[in-house]
Write a protein that holds these residues in place. Structure first.
Motif, PDB file in Angstrom:
ATOM      1  N   LYS A 148      47.830 -58.009 -30.299  1.00 53.19           N
ATOM      2  CA  LYS A 148      47.824 -58.915 -29.146  1.00 53.19           C
ATOM      3  C   LYS A 148      48.089 -60.363 -29.559  1.00 53.19           C
ATOM      4  O   LYS A 148      48.664 -61.136 -28.805  1.00 53.19           O
ATOM      5  CB  LYS A 148      46.490 -58.797 -28.404  1.00 53.19           C
ATOM      6  N   GLU A 156      43.611 -47.926 -28.272  1.00 50.57           N
ATOM      7  CA  GLU A 156      42.831 -47.523 -27.102  1.00 50.57           C
ATOM      8  C   GLU A 156      43.639 -47.424 -25.812  1.00 50.57           C
ATOM      9  O   GLU A 156      43.118 -47.009 -24.776  1.00 50.57           O
ATOM     10  CB  GLU A 156      41.647 -48.487 -26.908  1.00 50.57           C
ATOM     11  N   ASN A 194      32.477 -53.777 -33.362  1.00 49.17           N
ATOM     12  CA  ASN A 194      32.310 -54.591 -32.148  1.00 49.17           C
ATOM     13  C   ASN A 194      33.621 -55.227 -31.698  1.00 49.17           C
ATOM     14  O   ASN A 194      33.798 -56.437 -31.787  1.00 49.17           O
ATOM     15  CB  ASN A 194      31.240 -55.653 -32.433  1.00 49.17           C
ATOM     16  N   VAL A 209      37.469 -54.170 -29.094  1.00 53.76           N
ATOM     17  CA  VAL A 209      37.962 -53.381 -27.959  1.00 53.76           C
ATOM     18  C   VAL A 209      38.177 -51.893 -28.256  1.00 53.76           C
ATOM     19  O   VAL A 209      37.984 -51.044 -27.384  1.00 53.76           O
ATOM     20  CB  VAL A 209      39.247 -54.033 -27.380  1.00 53.76           C
ATOM     21  N   TRP A 267      34.705 -50.364 -27.833  1.00 55.51           N
ATOM     22  CA  TRP A 267      34.222 -50.591 -26.457  1.00 55.51           C
ATOM     23  C   TRP A 267      34.918 -49.651 -25.474  1.00 55.51           C
ATOM     24  O   TRP A 267      34.286 -49.024 -24.638  1.00 55.51           O
ATOM     25  CB  TRP A 267      34.511 -52.037 -26.026  1.00 55.51           C
ATOM     26  N   GLU A 268      36.233 -49.562 -25.585  1.00 52.85           N
ATOM     27  CA  GLU A 268      36.976 -48.777 -24.606  1.00 52.85           C
ATOM     28  C   GLU A 268      36.797 -47.281 -24.840  1.00 52.85           C
ATOM     29  O   GLU A 268      36.616 -46.519 -23.896  1.00 52.85           O
ATOM     30  CB  GLU A 268      38.459 -49.161 -24.648  1.00 52.85           C
ATOM     31  N   ARG A 303      33.547 -46.214 -23.514  1.00 57.75           N
ATOM     32  CA  ARG A 303      33.559 -46.108 -22.047  1.00 57.75           C
ATOM     33  C   ARG A 303      34.119 -44.747 -21.631  1.00 57.75           C
ATOM     34  O   ARG A 303      33.554 -44.063 -20.779  1.00 57.75           O
ATOM     35  CB  ARG A 303      34.426 -47.204 -21.422  1.00 57.75           C
ATOM     36  N   TYR A 325      26.708 -51.252 -31.915  1.00 51.75           N
ATOM     37  CA  TYR A 325      27.912 -51.870 -32.491  1.00 51.75           C
ATOM     38  C   TYR A 325      27.571 -52.653 -33.751  1.00 51.75           C
ATOM     39  O   TYR A 325      26.494 -53.227 -33.869  1.00 51.75           O
ATOM     40  CB  TYR A 325      28.559 -52.807 -31.468  1.00 51.75           C
ATOM     41  N   LEU A 326      28.519 -52.671 -34.673  1.00 54.54           N
ATOM     42  CA  LEU A 326      28.425 -53.509 -35.882  1.00 54.54           C
ATOM     43  C   LEU A 326      29.662 -54.391 -35.934  1.00 54.54           C
ATOM     44  O   LEU A 326      30.740 -53.974 -35.504  1.00 54.54           O
ATOM     45  CB  LEU A 326      28.405 -52.644 -37.146  1.00 54.54           C
ATOM     46  N   GLN A 327      29.498 -55.588 -36.473  1.00 58.16           N
ATOM     47  CA  GLN A 327      30.677 -56.429 -36.679  1.00 58.16           C
ATOM     48  C   GLN A 327      31.593 -55.747 -37.700  1.00 58.16           C
ATOM     49  O   GLN A 327      31.136 -54.941 -38.513  1.00 58.16           O
ATOM     50  CB  GLN A 327      30.274 -57.824 -37.188  1.00 58.16           C
TER      51      GLN A 327
END
Lengths: 194, 393
Positions: free
Chosen positions: B85, B105, B145, B147, B150-151, B154, B172-174
């Motif tokens: 991105k 994702e 941690n 996207v 996260w996605e 979900r 989550y972990l960095q």
């Protein structure tokens, strides 16, 4: 502005300054956004979404318009933006174009939402009090032998004279705090007009 | 005399996900050398290598160097979505093509990007379809941690809820963080039947090692299965033989795919990168990408990217995983989903395999998430005997 250092923040800062807006950058790791005195909040989703357990969580203010900076269309990101009550968004990478429009629309949406919320709350209150108003009207009809329309009118005049709402006056009558007879002068005034 | 087409190669050889990223660069370089040695092509691909060393901000400067200063129109690169991105606006600005070989994702289609890695209907859907039917419905999610996790989490939450299962935790972990003890303790406490591991790189290796250690001393963890959409061969070597076996991985390629083309690919990879080198999905994806690019360039002007894309949509490449082609509707690829179980020797046993390449569905609009393996009607090796999933000591 809750937004990491970089090009997006630079573009946004520059454009806001052109618009006469003073940008204040907030470090998500140290201070809650809510404590900053500001009129509008920009939140970079990729910064704001970081799990609170990692110290990156943000306290999103509910009393000011929030604009999200979205970097991905993934549904989990969009869900997060909706959960924060955002009134608008900008797509990353941020460009100068469109910032003003998004900002104006977000403020408008926020105002409208605030007004609607207040109206809905008032209507809910009145709906809840409807039974009390009817009960009070029935008592007035019984005591003074007047019609239904007149009874409601008496309640209206009575509340205006006492600088209160119809619902609160009805509650006072139903609870016995105010006797129905005390409304006698209002009934008389109504009769004279009739 | 062959003309020269400069190609940007943009992968990190260092940093938290350097192992996978190095494999991607290796796959791309092998294909590039094969193309250059092939007389069927009337051009030579000239690699211009940039290494951002895992520093997110460096991707942009590397990309700009390739596009602006060197005038390159085709760049093969990136592993993480954040790096992709970061550089996409430059490709739009310079009217260039990013050939992105990583699984990701989904939920993106950019006209300046060709997505040759797996889309969510190639990786997380088949994994969860299998898990919810055959492993269990008490799910624990752990991930890096950003996207990707996260996605995917979900999607997994939705699939699990629909199937009547439960999410017992989501942590989550960095990306750099290897402090996994708290997560292991929570797994011990909550006893999920399946742990979805969306950690990447070093965090993930630390997690597998710590989990194996905990399993040695806690009988309760013996039936717990870990599954991932990223675990691949060079990572098994990083994790180590005592901890890397018995884990599920959803991937469109494993080095153990039994095809003639893959045998040749494995041999070439070893000749080029050493006897112990084992190709993985990410290396294969990069390898396929350069071959697709070379075929798309044939008969076109490299700088005219719309013409190159039109040419690409007509290409079918006999890849190590099977036939690979690009869908003109969304610039993503038809790929062959598979499920593997890792072995302590650093390879995978393939237990599910789609019969044919599956159309990419980056927005998950065509699949309802149930019964994908049944409809794909591919190879099935039963995996109900749980001991196969245990740590191989």
């Amino acid at each position: 502005m809750l937004c990491g250092a970089g090009r997006d923040r630079d573009v946004l800062t520059q454009q806001l300054q052109r618009l006469g807006i003073v940008p204040v950058v907030v470090d998500a790791m140290s201070e809650p956004v809510a404590q900053e005195p500001c009129d509008l909040v920009f939140i970079d989703v990729d910064v704001g979404r970081h799990s609170p357990a990692l110290g990156g969580g943000v306290d999103i203010p509910q009393d000011r318009p929030v604009l999200a900076l979205i970097g991905s269309d993934v549904p989990s990101a969009v869900e997060w933006v909706i959960e924060q009550g955002a009134c608008g968004y900008l797509v990353k990478p941020i460009r100068g174009t469109g910032i003003l429009a998004s900002l104006v629309i977000a403020c408008h949406v926020f105002e409208e939402r605030t007004t609607s919320t207040r109206t809905i709350s008032e209507l809910r209150h009145r709906l809840k009090a409807r039974q009390l108003v009817c009960s009070a009207a029935i008592r007035i009809i019984d005591v003074f032998g007047i019609g239904e329309d007149e009874a409601f009118h008496v309640l209206k005049i009575g509340s205006m004279e006492r600088r209160t709402t119809v619902e609160d006056l009805a509650a006072m009558i139903v609870s016995g705090e105010l006797s129905v007879q005390a409304l006698g002068s209002d009934v008389e005034a109504r009769r004279l007009r009739v | 005399m062959k003309s020269v087409v400069p190609i940007g190669i943009l992968f990190s050889t260092q940093g938290p996900y350097g192992t996978v990223s190095r494999a991607m660069r290796d796959g791309a370089m092998l294909a590039l050398e094969e193309v250059n040695a092939d007389d069927r092509f009337d051009f030579r691909l000239e690699p211009h290598v940039q290494d951002p060393e895992g520093v997110p901000a460096a991707y942009l400067s590397c990309a700009q160097r390739l596009l602006r200063e060197e005038g390159i129109k085709h760049v093969v690169g990136c592993y993480t979505s954040s790096s992709r991105k970061e550089i996409i606006p430059s490709f739009e600005k310079h009217d260039a093509l990013l050939w992105y070989p990583s699984h990701y994702e989904g939920f993106e289609t950019n006209d300046n990007v060709i997505y040759t890695g797996a889309a969510p209907n190639h990786h997380v859907l088949p994994l969860m379809d299998y898990v919810l039917r055959h492993v269990g419905r008490d799910i624990y999610c752990v991930g890096s941690n950003y996207v990707w996790a996260w996605e995917n989490h979900r999607i997994v939450r939705e699939l699990t809820q629909v199937s009547g299962g439960r999410i017992l935790g989501e942590r989550y972990l960095q990306v750099h963080d290897c402090d996994v003890d708290r997560i292991i303790d929570e797994i011990l406490d909550r006893r999920p039947s399946f742990v979805l591991n969306m950690l990447i790189g070093e965090s993930s290796y630390a997690f597998y090692r710590a989990f194996a250690e905990a399993r040695r001393s806690h009988e309760a963890l013996h039936d717990t299965v870990i599954g991932s959409c990223t675990l691949c061969e060079p990572e098994l070597a990083e994790i180590g033989a005592s901890a890397c076996g018995g884990h599920l991985s959803s991937s469109v390629y494993f080095s153990t795919v039994e095809t003639r083309v893959n045998q040749a690919f494995r041999d070439a990879y070893r000749r080029r990168f050493g006897e112990r080198a084992v190709p993985c999905a990410d290396a294969e994806a990069s390898y396929n990408t350069v071959h697709l690019l070379a075929r798309a360039l044939t008969g076109t002007t490299p700088s005219e990217i719309e013409a190159v894309k039109r040419s690409l949509y007509g290409v079918a490449f006999a890849a190590p995983q099977g036939q690979v082609s690009v869908d003109s509707e969304n610039n993503h690829s038809f790929l062959v989903p598979r499920l593997g179980v890792s072995r302590s020797d650093g390879t995978f046993d393939i237990v599910r395999e789609s019969a044919e390449p599956v159309r990419p569905d980056p927005y998950l609009v065509w699949v309802d998430g149930t019964g994908v393996w049944a409809s794909w009607n591919g190879r099935r090796r039963e995996l109900t005997n749980r001991p196969r999933l245990r740590v191989i000591r």
